[in-house]
Write a protein that holds these residues in place. Structure first.
Motif, PDB file in Angstrom:
ATOM      1  N   VAL A  88      -1.283  -7.278   1.741  1.00 41.10           N
ATOM      2  CA  VAL A  88      -0.127  -6.971   2.585  1.00 41.10           C
ATOM      3  C   VAL A  88       0.409  -5.593   2.236  1.00 41.10           C
ATOM      4  O   VAL A  88       0.628  -5.279   1.062  1.00 41.10           O
ATOM      5  N   LEU A  89       0.611  -4.777   3.265  1.00 39.31           N
ATOM      6  CA  LEU A  89       1.310  -3.506   3.108  1.00 39.31           C
ATOM      7  C   LEU A  89       2.681  -3.658   3.750  1.00 39.31           C
ATOM      8  O   LEU A  89       2.800  -3.781   4.971  1.00 39.31           O
ATOM      9  N   TYR A  90       3.728  -3.697   2.921  1.00 39.34           N
ATOM     10  CA  TYR A  90       5.095  -3.831   3.413  1.00 39.34           C
ATOM     11  C   TYR A  90       5.667  -2.451   3.734  1.00 39.34           C
ATOM     12  O   TYR A  90       5.494  -1.497   2.972  1.00 39.34           O
ATOM     13  N   ILE A  91       6.359  -2.370   4.861  1.00 38.77           N
ATOM     14  CA  ILE A  91       7.037  -1.142   5.264  1.00 38.77           C
ATOM     15  C   ILE A  91       8.534  -1.426   5.281  1.00 38.77           C
ATOM     16  O   ILE A  91       8.961  -2.477   5.776  1.00 38.77           O
ATOM     17  N   THR A  92       9.322  -0.512   4.720  1.00 42.87           N
ATOM     18  CA  THR A  92      10.757  -0.752   4.663  1.00 42.87           C
ATOM     19  C   THR A  92      11.540   0.540   4.810  1.00 42.87           C
ATOM     20  O   THR A  92      11.064   1.617   4.422  1.00 42.87           O
ATOM     21  N   VAL A 102       9.726  -6.442  -3.738  1.00 37.05           N
ATOM     22  CA  VAL A 102       8.304  -6.787  -3.666  1.00 37.05           C
ATOM     23  C   VAL A 102       7.618  -6.163  -4.870  1.00 37.05           C
ATOM     24  O   VAL A 102       7.763  -4.959  -5.124  1.00 37.05           O
ATOM     25  N   LYS A 103       6.904  -6.975  -5.621  1.00 38.79           N
ATOM     26  CA  LYS A 103       6.202  -6.473  -6.800  1.00 38.79           C
ATOM     27  C   LYS A 103       4.819  -5.978  -6.393  1.00 38.79           C
ATOM     28  O   LYS A 103       3.959  -6.767  -5.992  1.00 38.79           O
ATOM     29  N   PRO A 104       4.587  -4.654  -6.462  1.00 38.62           N
ATOM     30  CA  PRO A 104       3.270  -4.130  -6.058  1.00 38.62           C
ATOM     31  C   PRO A 104       2.152  -4.694  -6.935  1.00 38.62           C
ATOM     32  O   PRO A 104       2.327  -4.904  -8.126  1.00 38.62           O
ATOM     33  N   SER A 105       1.013  -4.937  -6.318  1.00 38.70           N
ATOM     34  CA  SER A 105      -0.164  -5.422  -7.036  1.00 38.70           C
ATOM     35  C   SER A 105      -1.384  -4.969  -6.244  1.00 38.70           C
ATOM     36  O   SER A 105      -1.275  -4.230  -5.270  1.00 38.70           O
ATOM     37  N   SER A 125      -0.801  -6.267  -2.762  1.00 34.88           N
ATOM     38  CA  SER A 125       0.398  -5.915  -2.000  1.00 34.88           C
ATOM     39  C   SER A 125       0.905  -4.544  -2.416  1.00 34.88           C
ATOM     40  O   SER A 125       0.738  -4.128  -3.569  1.00 34.88           O
ATOM     41  N   SER A 126       1.522  -3.854  -1.474  1.00 33.85           N
ATOM     42  CA  SER A 126       2.048  -2.525  -1.739  1.00 33.85           C
ATOM     43  C   SER A 126       3.263  -2.304  -0.838  1.00 33.85           C
ATOM     44  O   SER A 126       3.446  -3.011   0.153  1.00 33.85           O
ATOM     45  N   VAL A 127       4.105  -1.329  -1.201  1.00 30.65           N
ATOM     46  CA  VAL A 127       5.318  -1.036  -0.444  1.00 30.65           C
ATOM     47  C   VAL A 127       5.296   0.427  -0.012  1.00 30.65           C
ATOM     48  O   VAL A 127       5.002   1.315  -0.825  1.00 30.65           O
ATOM     49  N   LEU A 128       5.616   0.673   1.242  1.00 33.78           N
ATOM     50  CA  LEU A 128       5.669   2.014   1.802  1.00 33.78           C
ATOM     51  C   LEU A 128       7.070   2.224   2.368  1.00 33.78           C
ATOM     52  O   LEU A 128       7.505   1.476   3.249  1.00 33.78           O
ATOM     53  N   CYS A 129       7.796   3.189   1.820  1.00 33.00           N
ATOM     54  CA  CYS A 129       9.183   3.424   2.242  1.00 33.00           C
ATOM     55  C   CYS A 129       9.243   4.448   3.372  1.00 33.00           C
ATOM     56  O   CYS A 129       8.605   5.507   3.299  1.00 33.00           O
ATOM     57  N   LYS A 130      10.003   4.118   4.403  1.00 34.82           N
ATOM     58  CA  LYS A 130      10.201   5.048   5.511  1.00 34.82           C
ATOM     59  C   LYS A 130      11.163   6.150   5.092  1.00 34.82           C
ATOM     60  O   LYS A 130      12.109   5.876   4.341  1.00 34.82           O
TER      61      LYS A 130
END
Length: 530
Positions: free
Chosen positions: A484-488, A497-500, A503-508
């Motif tokens: 999952v790539l989360y966008i926020t 969300v804990k990146p692993s 899963s990863s987080v992408l900030c707008k």
């Protein structure tokens, strides 16, 4: 002989009366009192301790009981007592603070342990006084929460002061971006491509400036636990230039006189930023007709006499000075300035908490705040903070990804984003990379598609979505192996969300190159398609 016998009898009576009185005092003491011999047999227990055991544990220990036996079902007590009792039998006297019980009924105790000696000073066992300090601990926790709430309140008050300047700068940036895009469109239609490219670069640069402004404001507003870190004040103030300038009037000149390579301090950086910004806002309000605001710092060793005046230990301190040439304060105002809720501002224009919170924070950090002011001669506030000798760790430069050049294996990607324009751009990028993209505008429709048999190789989703299904809930409904790539639009720590590797987080806002890189990294962990 009769007189001697009478005197001896009187002494015995007095000793017995004294022992009885002492026994009564111990029995009715607020402390829980226990005494045991070397074989762990209970020699004495007072009434308070018996009542405590009956109320909280459902049984009453008695003199002669074998302690390990009646504590066999009280593992929380036994776990705390086992490593401490040998210290008592070795002759050590000490104080220990412990917590007993489960999380729903936790009790805190301050326990004073002492060895029990006979007339020849031989250790025959030990005794303890256990004081219930649960209410005191709860009161400290309440005070800490109130203090944190006051800090956050003052921080939000400062953000309110920034709002006008932020809106002004945003309107300028948006005006520049929209104008550049409009003219670039015209130049493309006229086939004047070099000029269109230059205008698009201007729009991109101003967009990055706007994004940086938002992230800075979010970082400042965020409520955080105090975490002292080794800090370079010169670097910290340099990073605050935009925030400070936007909080001032146009006719106030800000001067940063801090210098590089001065002593480091151990302090919570966001809270120091908040403190400095509030002091700058106070200085602004003291200069309604304009003036100069300066921040400087200096390495300041304090000898015993100098430190005593400041109520500090002698030693090395970094002195941070915030000075203005405004209206100044009278002696009476300066003496009361640190009082909570004291303010000279009109009703509704200040809480009176700013200086008192800054003072409390500086004192908690081991420093001191000093005010020097006079009517018509401006105000100077000096912060003394203890030197930290450890080397500062310079954060690594942000990674600047480059667009992926290699072809990737086509995958089925589920894209969920409620912002139409952003969804179209991301879809375009994913298709350009060769992937099969299924787009959705809300969590409910995406969940329905999964229930009907859609099995994506990757989920790209905004966290906050309209409706009753958000990005996290949709991810939880998919098989665990689906990355999952989360966008926020929030910061990464607020996304929770804990990146692993899954899963990863992408900030707008984000660059398309970074989007491509994140997707490539997540897909690289998948098994080859069958």
């Amino acid at each position: 002989m009769q007189a001697l016998n009478q005197e001896l009898s009187n002494r015995v009576d007095k000793e017995q009366a004294n022992s009885k009185l002492l026994g009564e005092l111990v029995d009715h003491s607020l402390a829980n009192v226990f005494a045991a011999d070397r074989s762990f047999r209970l020699l004495a227990i007072n009434r308070t301790a018996q009542e405590t055991f009956k109320r909280l544990r459902g049984f009453v220990p008695k003199v002669g009981d074998y302690i390990p036996q009646f504590l066999s079902g009280q593992q929380d007590i036994k776990r705390q007592l086992d490593p401490l009792w040998p210290r008592v039998l070795a002759g050590e006297a000490f104080v220990q603070t412990i917590a007993l019980g489960n999380s729903q009924a936790l009790r805190h105790y301050e326990i004073r342990y002492n060895p029990l000696r006979d007339a020849q000073q031989q250790i025959q066992g030990g005794y303890l006084f256990a004081y219930d300090i649960t209410e005191r601990v709860a009161e400290h926790e309440r005070l800490r929460e109130i203090e944190n709430a006051l800090r956050q309140s003052q921080k939000m008050e400062a953000i309110g002061q920034l709002t006008g300047g932020i809106a002004h700068d945003f309107n300028n940036l948006l005006g520049s971006i929209l104008a550049a895009l409009e003219v670039a469109t015209e130049r493309q239609a006229q086939q004047r491509y070099p000029e269109a490219t230059r205008l698009l670069a201007i729009a991109r640069q101003d967009s990055k400036r706007a994004a940086s402004m938002v992230q800075r404001l979010l970082a400042f507003a965020r409520q955080q636990i105090l975490i002292p870190q080794t800090t370079d004040v010169h670097q910290l103030v340099a990073g605050m230039h935009d925030l400070i300038k936007r909080s001032l009037h146009e006719d106030i000149h800000f001067v940063d006189q801090t210098l590089a390579d001065q002593w480091l301090i151990a302090i919570d950086p966001p809270q120091l930023e908040s403190a400095l910004l509030n002091l700058c806002i106070n200085a602004r309000d003291a200069m309604p007709l304009g003036g100069e605001l300066a921040i400087c710092c200096a390495n300041t060793p304090l000898n015993q006499a100098q430190a005593r005046v400041l109520d500090l230990p002698a030693g090395d301190y970094l002195q941070i000075r915030i000075s203005d040439n405004g209206i100044g304060m009278t002696d009476d105002t300066a003496q009361r300035a640190l009082e909570p809720f004291f303010t000279t501002k009109p009703l509704g224009q200040g809480s009176g908490l700013g200086l008192s919170i800054v003072y409390g924070f500086i004192r908690q950090s081991g420093g001191q705040l000093q005010i020097n002011s006079a009517p018509g001669h401006g105000t100077r506030i000096d912060l003394y903070l203890p030197r930290k000798s450890a080397a500062i760790v310079t954060p690594p430069e942000p990674h600047q990804p480059t667009p992926a050049k290699t072809e990737c294996t086509p995958r089925l990607i589920m894209l969920m984003e409620d912002q139409v324009n952003l969804r179209l751009v991301i879809e375009e990028v994913l298709q350009e990379l060769g992937h099969d993209v299924r787009t959705f505008v809300d969590g409910r429709s995406a969940l329905a598609a999964c229930q009907e048999g859609l099995r994506p190789d990757l989920l790209v989703t905004d966290i906050e979505l309209p409706g009753d299904i958000d990005g996290r809930q949709l991810a939880a409904a998919l098989p665990e192996e689906v990355p999952v790539l989360y966008i926020t639009g929030y910061s990464e720590d607020q996304a929770d969300v804990k990146p692993s590797k899954h899963s990863s987080v992408l900030c707008k806002p984000f660059s398309l190159a970074l989007l491509s890189e994140q997707i490539e990294n997540l897909l690289a962990n998948l098994h080859p398609p069958q």
